[in-house]
Motif scaffolding. Structure first.
Motif, PDB file in Angstrom:
ATOM      1  N   THR A  48       0.868  -1.176   0.000  1.00 46.89           N
ATOM      2  CA  THR A  48       0.000   0.000   0.000  1.00 46.89           C
ATOM      3  C   THR A  48       0.902   1.222   0.000  1.00 46.89           C
ATOM      4  O   THR A  48       1.663   1.440   0.938  1.00 46.89           O
ATOM      5  CB  THR A  48      -0.928   0.021   1.228  1.00 46.89           C
ATOM      6  OG1 THR A  48      -1.670  -1.205   1.247  1.00 46.89           O
ATOM      7  CG2 THR A  48      -1.889   1.199   1.162  1.00 46.89           C
ATOM      8  N   PRO A  49       0.838   2.018  -1.089  1.00 49.49           N
ATOM      9  CA  PRO A  49       1.750   3.173  -1.207  1.00 49.49           C
ATOM     10  C   PRO A  49       1.173   4.411  -0.541  1.00 49.49           C
ATOM     11  O   PRO A  49       0.041   4.395  -0.044  1.00 49.49           O
ATOM     12  CB  PRO A  49       1.794   3.365  -2.725  1.00 49.49           C
ATOM     13  CG  PRO A  49       0.400   3.009  -3.160  1.00 49.49           C
ATOM     14  CD  PRO A  49      -0.059   1.892  -2.232  1.00 49.49           C
ATOM     15  N   CYS A  50       1.933   5.502  -0.577  1.00 47.74           N
ATOM     16  CA  CYS A  50       1.353   6.802  -0.291  1.00 47.74           C
ATOM     17  C   CYS A  50       0.533   7.205  -1.527  1.00 47.74           C
ATOM     18  O   CYS A  50       0.794   6.717  -2.620  1.00 47.74           O
ATOM     19  CB  CYS A  50       2.453   7.833  -0.036  1.00 47.74           C
ATOM     20  SG  CYS A  50       3.585   8.047  -1.422  1.00 47.74           S
ATOM     21  N   ASP A  51      -0.453   8.057  -1.345  1.00 47.90           N
ATOM     22  CA  ASP A  51      -1.173   8.577  -2.504  1.00 47.90           C
ATOM     23  C   ASP A  51      -0.230   9.425  -3.356  1.00 47.90           C
ATOM     24  O   ASP A  51       0.652  10.109  -2.819  1.00 47.90           O
ATOM     25  CB  ASP A  51      -2.343   9.467  -2.053  1.00 47.90           C
ATOM     26  CG  ASP A  51      -3.500   8.655  -1.461  1.00 47.90           C
ATOM     27  OD1 ASP A  51      -3.633   7.461  -1.788  1.00 47.90           O
ATOM     28  OD2 ASP A  51      -4.269   9.239  -0.667  1.00 47.90           O
ATOM     29  N   ASP A 255      10.121   7.037 -13.116  1.00 47.75           N
ATOM     30  CA  ASP A 255       9.530   6.067 -12.194  1.00 47.75           C
ATOM     31  C   ASP A 255       8.902   6.735 -10.969  1.00 47.75           C
ATOM     32  O   ASP A 255       8.618   6.070  -9.976  1.00 47.75           O
ATOM     33  CB  ASP A 255      10.514   4.975 -11.760  1.00 47.75           C
ATOM     34  CG  ASP A 255       9.812   3.790 -11.099  1.00 47.75           C
ATOM     35  OD1 ASP A 255       8.690   3.473 -11.524  1.00 47.75           O
ATOM     36  OD2 ASP A 255      10.359   3.211 -10.134  1.00 47.75           O
ATOM     37  N   TRP A 256       8.690   8.045 -11.024  1.00 48.56           N
ATOM     38  CA  TRP A 256       7.967   8.704  -9.941  1.00 48.56           C
ATOM     39  C   TRP A 256       6.628   7.995  -9.730  1.00 48.56           C
ATOM     40  O   TRP A 256       6.030   7.580 -10.720  1.00 48.56           O
ATOM     41  CB  TRP A 256       7.719  10.181 -10.320  1.00 48.56           C
ATOM     42  CG  TRP A 256       7.124  11.001  -9.232  1.00 48.56           C
ATOM     43  CD1 TRP A 256       7.787  11.691  -8.265  1.00 48.56           C
ATOM     44  CD2 TRP A 256       5.725  11.197  -8.988  1.00 48.56           C
ATOM     45  NE1 TRP A 256       6.891  12.307  -7.445  1.00 48.56           N
ATOM     46  CE2 TRP A 256       5.610  12.013  -7.859  1.00 48.56           C
ATOM     47  CE3 TRP A 256       4.542  10.741  -9.598  1.00 48.56           C
ATOM     48  CZ2 TRP A 256       4.377  12.416  -7.325  1.00 48.56           C
ATOM     49  CZ3 TRP A 256       3.318  11.130  -9.070  1.00 48.56           C
ATOM     50  CH2 TRP A 256       3.239  11.961  -7.952  1.00 48.56           C
ATOM     51  N   PRO A 257       6.140   7.826  -8.529  1.00 43.64           N
ATOM     52  CA  PRO A 257       6.674   8.204  -7.213  1.00 43.64           C
ATOM     53  C   PRO A 257       7.542   7.123  -6.586  1.00 43.64           C
ATOM     54  O   PRO A 257       7.634   7.067  -5.356  1.00 43.64           O
ATOM     55  CB  PRO A 257       5.422   8.473  -6.391  1.00 43.64           C
ATOM     56  CG  PRO A 257       4.368   7.629  -7.041  1.00 43.64           C
ATOM     57  CD  PRO A 257       4.755   7.366  -8.466  1.00 43.64           C
ATOM     58  N   HIS A 258       8.204   6.331  -7.386  1.00 45.85           N
ATOM     59  CA  HIS A 258       9.260   5.429  -6.914  1.00 45.85           C
ATOM     60  C   HIS A 258       8.788   4.419  -5.870  1.00 45.85           C
ATOM     61  O   HIS A 258       9.285   4.396  -4.748  1.00 45.85           O
ATOM     62  CB  HIS A 258      10.436   6.243  -6.342  1.00 45.85           C
ATOM     63  CG  HIS A 258      10.936   7.307  -7.255  1.00 45.85           C
ATOM     64  ND1 HIS A 258      11.688   7.035  -8.372  1.00 45.85           N
ATOM     65  CD2 HIS A 258      10.761   8.662  -7.234  1.00 45.85           C
ATOM     66  CE1 HIS A 258      11.984   8.180  -8.984  1.00 45.85           C
ATOM     67  NE2 HIS A 258      11.420   9.175  -8.325  1.00 45.85           N
ATOM     68  N   PRO A 259       7.835   3.551  -6.253  1.00 44.28           N
ATOM     69  CA  PRO A 259       7.331   2.572  -5.287  1.00 44.28           C
ATOM     70  C   PRO A 259       8.406   1.622  -4.761  1.00 44.28           C
ATOM     71  O   PRO A 259       9.323   1.263  -5.504  1.00 44.28           O
ATOM     72  CB  PRO A 259       6.298   1.774  -6.101  1.00 44.28           C
ATOM     73  CG  PRO A 259       6.612   2.032  -7.532  1.00 44.28           C
ATOM     74  CD  PRO A 259       7.194   3.409  -7.567  1.00 44.28           C
ATOM     75  N   ASN A 260       8.279   1.297  -3.502  1.00 47.43           N
ATOM     76  CA  ASN A 260       9.058   0.200  -2.887  1.00 47.43           C
ATOM     77  C   ASN A 260      10.555   0.462  -2.788  1.00 47.43           C
ATOM     78  O   ASN A 260      11.323  -0.489  -2.668  1.00 47.43           O
ATOM     79  CB  ASN A 260       8.843  -1.129  -3.648  1.00 47.43           C
ATOM     80  CG  ASN A 260       7.394  -1.540  -3.656  1.00 47.43           C
ATOM     81  OD1 ASN A 260       6.748  -1.513  -2.612  1.00 47.43           O
ATOM     82  ND2 ASN A 260       6.860  -1.875  -4.816  1.00 47.43           N
ATOM     83  N   LEU A 261      10.973   1.710  -2.830  1.00 49.01           N
ATOM     84  CA  LEU A 261      12.386   1.949  -2.541  1.00 49.01           C
ATOM     85  C   LEU A 261      12.583   1.819  -1.038  1.00 49.01           C
ATOM     86  O   LEU A 261      11.715   2.174  -0.250  1.00 49.01           O
ATOM     87  CB  LEU A 261      12.824   3.336  -3.025  1.00 49.01           C
ATOM     88  CG  LEU A 261      12.933   3.491  -4.538  1.00 49.01           C
ATOM     89  CD1 LEU A 261      13.513   4.854  -4.884  1.00 49.01           C
ATOM     90  CD2 LEU A 261      13.770   2.388  -5.169  1.00 49.01           C
TER      91      LEU A 261
END
Ligand SMILES: O=C(O)/C=C(\CC(=O)C(=O)O)C(=O)O
Length: 302
Positions: A48-51, A255-261
């Motif tokens: 679950t990412p940030c919005d 690749d913004w917002p760069h999931p899972n870094l």
């Protein structure tokens, strides 16, 4: 809906790139996340990412100096393409999309996605991101979207290429590989693992590659933060080799917002300053950032 514990939000207040993007440049790999209250995340998601809204994406586009975006469906939205399609529609033609669909998708749904701006589907083989989908299902989808003139985007890790080779090489469309097939950049650039990827592109002229995500691939950095304009040096030989060998089949995206870094969040302005390290001439830069993405996503304007 709360983002995962330890989730890294994108970099606030990115710097202005020093590298001046050629006019008409396309950020050909980026995402929108929700907002979850409007576009709920998929029940089967692995994170679950940030919005990260379309307005925030378009503000970044303008800040960095891009003209257009290609918005790629992220796995946290599963096969519910509404957030991505909504962003494409709201862009007034400045964004195209790559969707995720199931075998059950109807022709009407595909037509609606096309009208929104979708020009491809993504098949994801990264095990931490998705559950397995049988290859015959994917091939059936590929056959259907080929008729719309769409392409297939594939995301996999380098160690899995041998096993996926037969499937990838029988796809009937243009095939775009995310992030150079995620090479292990601690291995030699002319070693057997990366040679297999180069062979894949050399022998199959329908295969393209995004030379994106140094922030994800780099082992030794240094990260693109704190003014570092010479970042991710270990990734440069890999990306530069692909750009110089296949200049007409490469794409680049933030690749913004760069999931899972997990360990840092790049300053997107400094990430743009990575581009001249991998595409050192104005001609290579124009192909990578303008000509190639335009041919694939806006062919009617070329
Ligand atoms: O943003 C990317 O391209 C890479 C991702 C996320 C992803 O692919 C997805 O959620 O669909 C990753 O490596 O976690």
């Amino acid at each position: 809906m709360h983002q995962d514990p330890g989730w890294l939000n994108w970099y606030a207040g990115p710097s202005k790139p020093r590298f001046q993007l050629p006019p008409g440049s396309v950020d050909a790999h980026c995402h929108v996340f929700g907002p979850g209250a409007e576009f709920p995340y998929a029940p089967e998601r692995k994170y679950t990412p940030c919005d990260a809204s379309k307005a925030q994406l378009f503000a970044l586009r303008d800040h960095l100096g891009f003209a257009r975006n290609v918005i790629v469906q992220a796995t946290c939205h599963g096969a519910d393409n509404r957030a991505m399609a909504d962003a494409c529609i709201a862009s007034n033609g400045k964004a195209r999309g790559v969707a995720t669909v199931k075998r059950s998708v109807t022709d009407e749904e595909l037509q609606a996605l096309h009208a929104a701006g979708v020009r491809g589907v993504r098949f994801n083989f990264v095990k931490r991101l998705v559950d397995f989908t049988p290859k015959d299902e994917l091939m059936e989808i590929a056959g259907r979207i080929a008729k719309l003139g769409w392409h297939v985007v594939i995301y996999f890790e380098a160690v899995d290429l041998p096993e996926l080779w037969d499937f990838f090489t029988s796809l009937p469309t243009t095939v775009v590989v995310d992030h150079m097939g995620r090479p292990d950049v601690s291995k030699p650039v002319d070693g057997p693992e990366f040679e297999l990827f180069v062979k894949f592109m050399r022998e199959y002229p329908n295969v393209w590659s995004k030379v994106s995500c140094p922030e994800r691939l780099s082992v030794s950095g240094p990260p693109a933060v704190n003014g570092e304009r010479n970042a991710y040096r270990d990734v440069i030989p890999f990306a530069r080799r692909i750009v110089e060998t296949f200049p007409d089949r490469v794409l680049w995206g933030t690749d913004w917002p760069h999931p899972n870094l997990k360990n840092h969040m790049p300053d997107d302005g400094l990430l743009v300053d990575f581009i001249p390290h991998i595409a050192p001439t104005p001609e290579l830069q124009r192909k990578l950032l303008v000509d190639n993405p335009m041919r694939l996503y806006w062919p009617e304007e070329v």
